[in-house]
Design an enzyme around this catalytic site. Structure first.
Site, PDB file in Angstrom:
ATOM      1  CG  HIS A   1       0.571  -2.981   2.320  1.00 54.69           C
ATOM      2  ND1 HIS A   1       0.622  -3.724   1.152  1.00 54.69           N
ATOM      3  CD2 HIS A   1       1.668  -2.178   2.292  1.00 54.69           C
ATOM      4  CE1 HIS A   1       1.689  -3.377   0.460  1.00 54.69           C
ATOM      5  NE2 HIS A   1       2.342  -2.443   1.124  1.00 54.69           N
ATOM      6  CD  GLU A   2       2.229   1.073   4.427  1.00 54.20           C
ATOM      7  OE1 GLU A   2       3.408   0.938   4.831  1.00 54.20           O
ATOM      8  OE2 GLU A   2       1.941   1.290   3.236  1.00 54.20           O
TER       9      GLU A   2
ATOM     10  CG  HIS B   1       5.834  -2.769   4.536  1.00 55.41           C
ATOM     11  ND1 HIS B   1       6.469  -3.705   3.753  1.00 55.41           N
ATOM     12  CD2 HIS B   1       4.962  -2.111   3.716  1.00 55.41           C
ATOM     13  CE1 HIS B   1       5.999  -3.631   2.503  1.00 55.41           C
ATOM     14  NE2 HIS B   1       5.079  -2.679   2.470  1.00 55.41           N
TER      15      HIS B   1
END
Length: 377
Positions: A30-31, A34
């Site tokens: 997820h990170e 980003h």
């Protein structure tokens, strides 16, 4: 002490290890999404942490400080231009560089990348499961186990038998009951609620790969002297072998069908939060409940762990897209509001909204943990 013992009994060492792995991988990807979308657009990422809390290890690489932190659950990225910056007098002000300088579509791309990655991971895991194990055939009920000494065993039913018809009627794929779609294989349960003579048409794999069909007829009473009777079988949908393409299509369809359930689960959680109702339900689990589910899955099979990881990533994707300030969805909403206004919100407005959203998420997290622990009292 009883509470601690209850929690310890619900969690296993292997389950805790798998919890850290599943959460860690899901949050890391997820990170990382980003991070990737920020770097692709030329925005500096100051730090990337695997884990939360005190930093155990750090290394600078390609302009980013990469960290490994103490708590294995979670992680974060610090993208330049997302946090307030100091002016010459040391006062906080709206950032003007990095993320803040991106056009609206660029900001949305960075924020959307994380939840979208969790969604794609869930689809990949689901597709792998369906391709390897087959897709559910809801118009067929596969008997998974037969209880020793039960009525089912007396009738000659065996694990692996597939019920394809009840009382001469083929099981439908789905049927409408009280305004909801119900799987056809649940017709077994409906039949066992009705007294009288029933006939199951059963298919059984025989030697040489042949499939034999037989009729199992029996008289049935749902209750005797006020006591509910059990046939003695555990069953679920049969499976149908498919290729990767059909497995992916089924995964997409399953995900779309899961959205109303996720909406209902989180709506129910918010209602309980605002009414301070800590009663338990099976829709939303906190960290302890999730670790308990993973512990049970680890004791069953690797595919059970894959199913839990799939559901976890779907939940993470959906939760992070909720329009709550502090979450990705809330930040996307503020970006879109600024784009519609023709100018971003003021620093004070954005800070107040984000602080309120962060406080709400923290209180909600505390509430979920309290619900988790309360069932051990």
């Amino acid at each position: 002490m009883n509470v601690v013992q209850g929690i310890a009994a619900a969690l296993t060492p292997l389950g805790l290890v798998w919890t850290a792995i599943i959460f860690g991988v899901s949050v890391f990807l997820h990170e990382l999404a980003h991070y990737a979308l920020a770097r692709v657009q030329g925005v500096k990422v100051n730090s990337f942490s695997v884990g939360m809390g005190p930093v155990l290890f750090r290394k600078h690489w390609k302009g980013t400080e990469w960290r490994v932190s103490l708590l294995p659950l979670g992680g974060y990225v610090e993208i330049d231009g997302m946090a307030p910056e100091e002016d010459a007098q040391g006062k906080l002000r709206q950032p003007t560089r990095g993320f803040a300088a991106l056009p609206a579509w660029g900001k949305v791309a960075v924020l959307l990348a994380g939840p979208l990655t969790n969604l794609l991971l869930a689809l990949a895991l689901m597709t792998t499961t369906f391709a390897a194990q087959g897709v559910p055939a809801l118009d067929r009920a596969r008997i998974e186990s037969v209880e020793a000494g039960s009525r089912a065993q007396t009738l000659g039913l065996r694990a692996g038998d597939v019920i394809v018809a009840i009382d001469g009627q083929d099981l439908p794929e789905t049927r409408r009951v009280s305004g909801q779609d119900v799987a056809g294989y649940e017709g077994v349960r409906d039949a066992l609620r009705q007294a009288g003579r029933h006939t199951f048409t059963v298919e059984r794999a025989a030697a040489g790969g042949q499939v034999q069909q037989r009729q199992v007829a029996f008289d049935w009473q749902p209750t005797v002297n006020g006591k509910r009777q059990l046939l003695g079988i555990r069953y679920g949908p049969d499976v149908r072998r498919v290729g990767v393409g059909q497995a992916f299509a089924t995964s997409v369809d399953t995900t779309v069908r899961a959205v109303p359930q996720l909406v209902g689960a989180f709506t129910g959680l918010f209602k309980k939060f605002f009414t301070l109702d800590i009663s338990q339900d099976q829709n939303v689990s906190g960290p302890i409940g999730t670790a308990e589910v993973i512990s049970r899955a680890a004791a069953l099979s690797p595919w059970a762990l894959v199913q839990v990881a799939t559901l976890l990533n779907l939940s993470l994707a959906f939760f992070n897209l909720l329009p709550i300030p502090g979450l990705d969805g809330g930040r996307i909403l503020l970006v879109l509001v600024g784009a519609l206004r023709g100018r971003p919100l003021s620093f004070q407005q954005e800070q107040a909204i984000n602080f309120g959203g962060f406080a709400f998420v923290m209180l909600l997290t505390l509430f979920v943990v309290v619900r988790d622990v309360s069932r051990f009292f």
